[in-house]
Motif scaffolding. Structure first.
Motif, PDB file in Angstrom:
ATOM      1  N   GLU A  58       0.798  -1.228   0.000  1.00 31.89           N
ATOM      2  CA  GLU A  58       0.000   0.000   0.000  1.00 31.89           C
ATOM      3  C   GLU A  58       0.831   1.279   0.000  1.00 31.89           C
ATOM      4  O   GLU A  58       0.304   2.364   0.246  1.00 31.89           O
ATOM      5  N   TRP A  62      -0.315   5.200  -0.481  1.00 37.22           N
ATOM      6  CA  TRP A  62       0.093   6.273   0.425  1.00 37.22           C
ATOM      7  C   TRP A  62       0.655   7.449  -0.369  1.00 37.22           C
ATOM      8  O   TRP A  62       0.376   8.604  -0.080  1.00 37.22           O
ATOM      9  N   GLU A  72      -5.687  -3.927  -0.980  1.00 41.00           N
ATOM     10  CA  GLU A  72      -5.933  -4.716   0.216  1.00 41.00           C
ATOM     11  C   GLU A  72      -4.937  -5.849   0.236  1.00 41.00           C
ATOM     12  O   GLU A  72      -4.795  -6.576  -0.746  1.00 41.00           O
ATOM     13  N   GLY A  73      -4.252  -5.997   1.342  1.00 38.05           N
ATOM     14  CA  GLY A  73      -3.265  -7.067   1.460  1.00 38.05           C
ATOM     15  C   GLY A  73      -3.909  -8.345   1.944  1.00 38.05           C
ATOM     16  O   GLY A  73      -5.023  -8.347   2.445  1.00 38.05           O
ATOM     17  N   ALA A  74      -3.199  -9.446   1.770  1.00 38.20           N
ATOM     18  CA  ALA A  74      -3.668 -10.725   2.311  1.00 38.20           C
ATOM     19  C   ALA A  74      -2.472 -11.644   2.467  1.00 38.20           C
ATOM     20  O   ALA A  74      -1.373 -11.338   1.989  1.00 38.20           O
ATOM     21  N   ASP A  75      -2.714 -12.742   3.139  1.00 41.98           N
ATOM     22  CA  ASP A  75      -1.650 -13.691   3.434  1.00 41.98           C
ATOM     23  C   ASP A  75      -1.411 -14.643   2.280  1.00 41.98           C
ATOM     24  O   ASP A  75      -2.349 -15.222   1.760  1.00 41.98           O
ATOM     25  N   ARG A  87       3.146 -11.670   2.036  1.00 39.25           N
ATOM     26  CA  ARG A  87       2.010 -10.815   1.745  1.00 39.25           C
ATOM     27  C   ARG A  87       1.804 -10.626   0.253  1.00 39.25           C
ATOM     28  O   ARG A  87       2.772 -10.574  -0.497  1.00 39.25           O
TER      29      ARG A  87
ATOM     30  N   GLY B 116       4.645   2.449   9.181  1.00 38.45           N
ATOM     31  CA  GLY B 116       3.830   3.653   9.141  1.00 38.45           C
ATOM     32  C   GLY B 116       3.495   4.166  10.523  1.00 38.45           C
ATOM     33  O   GLY B 116       3.152   5.326  10.689  1.00 38.45           O
ATOM     34  N   ARG B 244      -4.004  -8.569  10.515  1.00 38.33           N
ATOM     35  CA  ARG B 244      -2.847  -8.844   9.676  1.00 38.33           C
ATOM     36  C   ARG B 244      -3.101  -8.449   8.219  1.00 38.33           C
ATOM     37  O   ARG B 244      -4.030  -8.938   7.574  1.00 38.33           O
ATOM     38  N   PHE B 245      -2.271  -7.571   7.730  1.00 35.59           N
ATOM     39  CA  PHE B 245      -2.267  -7.129   6.330  1.00 35.59           C
ATOM     40  C   PHE B 245      -3.583  -6.492   5.891  1.00 35.59           C
ATOM     41  O   PHE B 245      -3.875  -6.427   4.706  1.00 35.59           O
ATOM     42  N   ARG B 246      -4.396  -6.059   6.819  1.00 30.77           N
ATOM     43  CA  ARG B 246      -5.702  -5.578   6.385  1.00 30.77           C
ATOM     44  C   ARG B 246      -5.692  -4.121   5.977  1.00 30.77           C
ATOM     45  O   ARG B 246      -6.501  -3.701   5.159  1.00 30.77           O
ATOM     46  N   ALA B 247      -4.828  -3.329   6.572  1.00 31.47           N
ATOM     47  CA  ALA B 247      -4.824  -1.903   6.229  1.00 31.47           C
ATOM     48  C   ALA B 247      -3.493  -1.308   6.644  1.00 31.47           C
ATOM     49  O   ALA B 247      -2.646  -1.973   7.211  1.00 31.47           O
ATOM     50  N   ARG B 248      -3.349  -0.055   6.366  1.00 28.69           N
ATOM     51  CA  ARG B 248      -2.147   0.681   6.717  1.00 28.69           C
ATOM     52  C   ARG B 248      -2.542   1.851   7.604  1.00 28.69           C
ATOM     53  O   ARG B 248      -3.577   2.478   7.371  1.00 28.69           O
ATOM     54  N   PHE B 250      -1.696   4.862   7.698  1.00 25.50           N
ATOM     55  CA  PHE B 250      -1.924   6.143   7.033  1.00 25.50           C
ATOM     56  C   PHE B 250      -3.216   6.149   6.247  1.00 25.50           C
ATOM     57  O   PHE B 250      -3.676   7.169   5.790  1.00 25.50           O
ATOM     58  N   ARG B 273     -11.570   2.301   7.806  1.00 28.61           N
ATOM     59  CA  ARG B 273     -11.387   2.906   6.492  1.00 28.61           C
ATOM     60  C   ARG B 273     -12.557   2.505   5.603  1.00 28.61           C
ATOM     61  O   ARG B 273     -13.049   1.396   5.663  1.00 28.61           O
ATOM     62  N   ARG B 274     -12.965   3.428   4.813  1.00 26.70           N
ATOM     63  CA  ARG B 274     -14.061   3.229   3.859  1.00 26.70           C
ATOM     64  C   ARG B 274     -15.270   2.561   4.498  1.00 26.70           C
ATOM     65  O   ARG B 274     -15.786   1.561   4.020  1.00 26.70           O
TER      66      ARG B 274
END
Lengths: 192, 822, 216
Positions: A58, A62, A72-75, A87, B116, B244-248, B250, B273-274
């Motif tokens: 992401e 930013w 959207e991240g995931a494993d 990731r 972040g 885990r890995f769901r958002a940042r 910022f 977020r959103r």
């Protein structure tokens, strides 16, 4: 008399253009190649084995001043692997109705996953279609590449895909696996 | 300043050329903070004891040969401190330390959840060298390793600051994680590895290798407070599986909020977020939760986005008999017609549950009195008694005990309250008081729980049902409460003991100890204050007092006599009346029949009642039987306030904007449909109404005086049932949070050694607990110190739904036998 | 609505429809609506190098009453919105709107109180053109795609229903980039790729080919 010559001069200019090379570009039929670094449509690149370079960090989102990128991240799991490492991006969208093609996302990308092409024909008749999804943005599979998910073919860990891991957040320096860089590191001087 | 004015316990020192006065014993890093000098740090945390583990806060102190750590150095008179801002030595030392820390740090910031918002990242930029001189191979570990189903450990990222181990040891008392190994191999770990591997095989290997599945760990990090370690970890070494890995960071919007789970009233930070909540963190409120919260508050929030969330009103189709979606006007019209008919034919009762904000509870109280013209309203969806009703009527409006009083108290007595399970932040305060101030904790309970062990408390072993006798007769308890400043905490479970609350009130009055009632749910205290009780009007006004009725009548613009002086029915009586047909209608909000003492009877009542209106968030056992279902907003989508057990107002604003309406607003619309003006359409208007009611001048009700009853001696093969809820169980607000559910304490049936010997059951073997209704079989856990003839079960945990399966509650006599076979 | 659309339905043949559409698209007259930087590119498009006159639309009309295409070039401020709407209302039917640049399309990077978040909040938009600003080729591409769409437009309601009922085309009108549509080979490749849903990959492949050619 002077007036008459003046008029002739004027027509002369117009007339002389009939023998000059036409400057008009025949755009739709002939596309003039652009400067190689022209900021066009994005590409999400792949590793040589077809795994995605994007790790869903992401940072591009930013960096984006227009808030045009959504990630959207995931494993990654051993059974379902899309990119080397832990990731990957399960969702990746660029909204071309907002993107200003500034290229800050490209600078932010730590794995040099996101780059830009020279493609510019992007007009659409709905705003929905202007949101490009990951499937649209991903680079085509070249020879030797396999459609993920699949295991890492280039090594045992993600470190084999990078020079020394995605070491420099915020810059793409040293992010790509490059034999030349490897030599430079070992010898401590810059190799060509 | 003259010599005379100078206080004895202060010293003067100079930091970066600024002269500053500090209290003796203060740490240099805190004094520097106060004058606006930020010294970089990782291990230092204001609520933890100094450790000096990371060495990042090195400063140059005149007269010392080497730089010293500002987080462990106490101030001295005439001390001259130079930080990285003025001293090259300190700057170089800090840069060196940071370089050392980064040597083994993987620098995978793009992948790391902490990226972040990472102190290491930030301080590497602000106080580190530009370039690393380390070009060798970095340390590598398996990553990430789940040390519980919720917490993941990445040892590569760890800088060994020990914040997590110190928190677990000092604050929570759950020493599940610690430093393992020595030297370069030093790492954080949980005690031992896998159950299925012979310990001999893993000798020489660091404990966690290969232990990828948290279920295989024999001592996973199943602390109720493990989430705090994730929050205070200054790097990304500990992360939560849910986020885990769901958002940042910022990308997140942070909104302050209040926890909706228990009566502790934690302030929280909700990151979203959103339009979607991504995570929740503990807020910083020194008066209440300090900087901590429990795992339930942190990780149980997905119920609000569950698949069965109701977003549109529903009405029962007269032809098909099925619920179907309807428009708001149609649903309100149907509800109004049905309620009008039910009101004239026999009356309507109101059950509100304990999950409402004060504003919503007030709207229900007013709706019942003004629109339905009844006092049949009760918020209690659990075992209760007439004695409790009287007790609550007498304590309503009295706010005496606060969190800080606990730290000042010499002695605290708990009755019918297992603080760690039922009000975790209260437990943390008790533990802090016990450890730092030497507060002695005494618990009247059947056995020594882990929570009591952790506060080094003493037990007055008591069979369930005999608490009243223990309160009246125990010399130990009386002596403890006689000390000035002593506190008596009674839990909501004491209502199940006849005479318990009377005895507590009497003892408090006699000894001068202050009494605090601790309910289990966030909305309970607020519902008492808002008048959701058959004998109470808003603001602690007793219904039987004409003066109190006059005050409310005037505020609500009612005629004299409009407010009935006849006390209404309580929850159980309302349900009985609904079953027999004495009540024709019910308005039910947020009540789960399974919480009631007899779920089967409650469900029968809901089936049989003539007209049922359900105000619900999700499709529940109530709304499935309802004639009209009106959707309401979850806590995250509305504003309002809770009252915590202290009676402290915990206001919060809507975190997410949505079309969902508060209960108060829905009731306002419903009242309007019926031709009444409630004026509760928005939260501020309700607050204004409550504020205008003010303090009552009417006399208060007296505390109840109910005599204790003798507990029946259990016969052979019988035992007295003791039960309470575990913090993480099958509660509806924990739905959908599997990672959290994995950290729950395994449900066991606790019995004493003598009982176990009599039954021939060893520790871990199955034990049957049964009544005429059904049977619960759980592994037995043999407890050393336990009142004789008692068996304890978790109330609502997997495999042990006491009220649903057994149909009984605490104090009942149940049959026990060695399990396994039928 | 033009007079030809008043003709009774049913007697008109598709050839007539095509003819009408052809006349409409072949003399697009744009109204000037240059609002910001995009307008510079729009002017460049009209000038000799890109020469919009090739498509029968060299004259930008200062009077909306003689225009049938509004190119909204640039960010539309809240203050400009009513003016824009008025100009649009003054244009005779049939008329089309082309939103040029990301600011007109969505507000672009100006997600703030002053800028209308997409000109489609005010007028119906027929073609969105991203870019900041789009280069003249992109504008020409957008106009040509609009031509393509117009050629596919039905005359009257009955005909609309007939068209809507048919199988959806593999390549919907206006979705193929102009450089592909005006080259037989590329057009065939695009249609093939569209059937597999990999048009975007085809584009990148073609671009990679040109890059490789250039580098060799």
């Amino acid at each position: 008399m002077g007036q008459f010559i003046g008029t002739l001069k004027g027509f002369g200019v117009t007339f002389s253009h009939m023998f000059k090379k036409v400057v008009t570009e025949e755009y739709p039929e002939k596309r003039v190649p652009l400067a190689p670094r022209y900021h066009g449509r994005h590409i999400l690149n792949r590793h040589p084995d077809g795994l995605e370079k994007c790790i869903g960090c992401e940072l591009c989102a930013w960096a984006c001043p227009a808030d045009a990128i959504y990630v959207e991240g995931a494993d990654n799991t051993d059974e379902e692997r899309y990119s080397p490492g832990e990731r990957y991006a399960s969702t990746y969208q660029i909204n071309y109705a907002r993107c200003i093609f500034c290229g800050l996302c490209i600078e932010a990308c730590p794995t040099r996953s996101l780059t830009m092409s020279n493609e510019y024909e992007l007009a659409r008749d709905s705003r929905q279609d202007l949101i490009f999804t990951k499937e649209q943005l991903l680079a085509p599979l070249l020879s030797g590449m396999e459609q993920p998910p699949h295991a890492m073919y280039l090594g045992d860990s993600e470190k084999d895909y990078y020079l020394s891991g995605p070491t420099n957040p915020g810059s793409s320096a040293g992010a790509e696996k490059n034999p030349a860089h490897r030599i430079a590191d070992r010898d401590g001087k810059v190799a060509q | 300043m003259t010599e005379v004015a100078k206080k004895v316990d202060t010293v003067k020192l100079t930091i970066d050329g600024i002269e500053v006065e500090a209290a003796k014993g203060e740490l240099v890093i805190r004094v520097a903070e106060r004058i606006g000098i930020a010294i970089p740090r990782f291990c230092d945390h204001p609520l933890l004891d100094p450790a000096g583990a990371c060495r990042q806060c090195l400063v140059d102190i005149e007269g010392q040969r080497k730089p010293s750590a500002a987080c462990t150095q106490t101030v001295a008179d005439g001390m001259v401190v130079r930080t990285q801002l003025t001293s090259e030595v300190a700057k170089k030392a800090q840069e060196g330390i940071l370089e050392f820390l980064l040597i083994n740090h993987p620098l995978d910031c793009p992948m790391c959840d902490k990226g972040g918002e990472c102190p290491l990242q930030n301080q590497a930029l602000s106080n580190g060298r530009e370039e690393s001189r380390f070009h060798e191979h970095k340390r590598e570990y398996t990553k990430p390793v789940p040390i519980s189903s919720q917490v993941l450990l990445d040892r590569e990222r760890c800088v060994l600051c020990q914040r997590c181990t110190r928190f677990s040891d000092e604050i929570a008392g759950d020493k599940f994680i610690d430093l393992m190994e020595r030297g370069a191999d030093e790492q954080i770990g949980v005690f031992s590895g896998r159950l299925d591997v012979d310990p001999a095989e893993v000798v020489g290997e660091t404990g966690l290798e290969g232990a990828i599945d948290a279920n295989l760990l024999d001592a996973p990090f199943n602390s109720y407070f493990s989430g705090n370690t994730v929050q205070i970890c200054p790097v990304g070494a500990l992360t939560g599986a849910q986020y885990r890995f769901r958002a940042r960071p910022f990308d997140l919007v942070s909104s302050p909020s209040t926890c909706e789970h228990c009566a502790a009233g934690c302030s929280m930070r909700t990151d979203h977020r959103r339009g979607k909540v991504m995570r929740r963190l503990a807020g910083d409120d020194p008066q209440v939760n300090e900087e901590w919260n429990c795992d339930k508050g942190r990780w149980a929030f997905q119920y609000a986005t569950a698949f069965d969330r109701i977003t549109e009103p529903m009405v029962r189709d007269p032809k098909s008999g099925e619920l179907r979606k309807a428009s708001w006007p149609e649903a309100l019209n149907a509800a109004a017609e049905g309620l009008l008919k039910a009101r004239t034919e026999g009356g309507v009762g109101v059950l509100t549950g304990g999950r409402l904000t004060v504003e919503d509870a007030y709207a229900y109280a007013k709706f019942a009195r003004v629109v339905l013209g009844t006092n049949d309203i009760d918020f209690r969806s659990r075992p209760l008694s007439q004695e409790e009703t009287d007790f609550l009527t007498s304590v309503a409006g009295k706010f005496q005990v606060t969190y800080s009083d606990i730290e000042a108290a010499p002695d605290v007595v708990l009755v019918g309250l297992e603080a760690e399970e039922e009000c975790p932040i209260l437990f943390l305060r008790l533990r802090k008081a016990a450890n730092k101030r030497g507060t002695r904790v005494t618990s009247i309970a059947p056995f020594v729980t882990r929570g009591l062990e952790k506060v080094a408390g003493t037990l007055v072993p008591t069979v369930p049902g005999a608490e009243a006798t223990a309160l009246a007769e125990s010399a130990e308890v009386r002596a403890a409460l006689s000390k000035p400043g002593a506190l008596l905490f009674v839990g909501e479970r004491l209502a199940e003991t006849p005479g318990g609350l009377s005895a507590a009130a009497r003892l408090a009055a006699e000894t001068g100890a202050r009494l605090a009632w601790v309910p289990r749910r966030a909305g309970d205290r607020g519902a008492v204050e808002a008048g959701c009780l058959p004998t109470l009007l808003p603001g602690g006004r007793s219904l039987v007092e004409p003066a109190a009725r006059g005050e409310i009548g005037a505020a609500w613009g009612l005629e004299v006599g409009d407010l009935s002086e006849r006390p209404g029915r309580d929850t159980l009586q309302i349900l009985d009346a609904a079953r027999t047909g004495a009540l024709k209608g019910l308005v039910v909000a947020g009540v789960d029949p399974h919480d009631l003492p007899d779920p089967a009877a409650a469900e029968e009542a809901l089936e049989k009642v003539g007209f049922l209106v359900s105000l619900e968030l999700r499709l529940s056992a109530v709304s499935r039987r309802a004639d009209v279902v009106l959707p309401v907003a979850p806590a995250v989508e509305k504003s309002g306030s809770y009252l915590d057990w202290e009676g402290r107002v915990r206001p919060f604003d809507a975190v997410l904007r949505s079309a969902a309406m508060t209960d108060a607003r829905v009731l306002d619309a419903l009242a309007r449909q019926l031709g009444y003006q409630l004026g509760t359409a928005d939260t501020l208007a309700v607050l204004k109404q409550i504020g205008e009611l003010g303090e009552t001048r009417a006399p208060r009700a007296a505390a109840p005086t109910v005599d204790a009853e003798r507990v029946a001696e259990p016969g052979t093969g019988e035992a007295v049932l003791s039960t309470w809820h575990q913090l993480i169980d099958l509660g509806a607000l924990q739905d959908g949070d599997e990672y959290l559910a994995g950290t729950a304490r395994p449900p066991v049936a606790r019995i004493s050694k003598a009982t176990a010997a009599a039954l021939g059951v060893a520790d871990g073997e199955p034990l049957n607990v049964s009544t005429e209704r059904g049977r619960v079989t759980l592994p037995a856990a043999v407890v050393d110190v336990m009142a004789p003839g008692v068996v304890w079960l978790p109330t609502n945990s997997p495999g042990s739904t006491v009220r649903r399966t057994l149909g009984v509650s605490s104090g009942a006599t149940v049959r026990i036998s060695a399990g396994g076979t039928s | 609505m033009g007079i030809e659309e008043k003709l009774p339905n049913g007697i008109l043949l598709t050839t007539v429809e095509k003819l009408v559409n052809w006349t409409r698209k072949s003399s697009f007259w744009p109204a000037t609506f240059g609002l910001a930087c995009c307008a510079i590119e729009m002017m460049a498009t009209g000038a000799a190098r890109y020469d919009l006159a090739r498509f029968g639309m060299e004259v930008f009309r200062a009077s909306p009453r003689q225009a049938d295409l509004m190119i909204v070039a640039g960010r539309v401020s809240q203050k400009m919105a009513p003016v824009l709407r008025q100009i649009y209302d003054q244009m005779p039917d049939p008329k089309w709107v082309l939103s040029m640049g990301v600011c007109a399309s969505s507000g672009g990077m100006f997600n703030n109180y002053a800028i209308v978040q997409g000109v489609d909040h005010i007028v119906p938009v027929d073609m969105y053109l991203p870019g900041c600003p789009p280069r003249p080729e992109m504008l020409i591409d957008a106009i040509l795609r609009l031509h393509d769409k117009i050629m596919d437009e039905p005359l009257g309601d009955k005909r609309r229903k007939v068209l809507e009922a048919r199988e959806p085309a593999v390549v919907p009108a206006g979705s193929m980039p102009s450089s592909f549509r005006h080259n037989k080979e590329l057009r065939a490749a695009w249609e093939k790729a569209a059937a597999q849903g990999r048009e975007e990959q085809l584009r990148i492949e073609k671009w990679m080919e040109t890059q490789a050619r250039r580098n060799s």
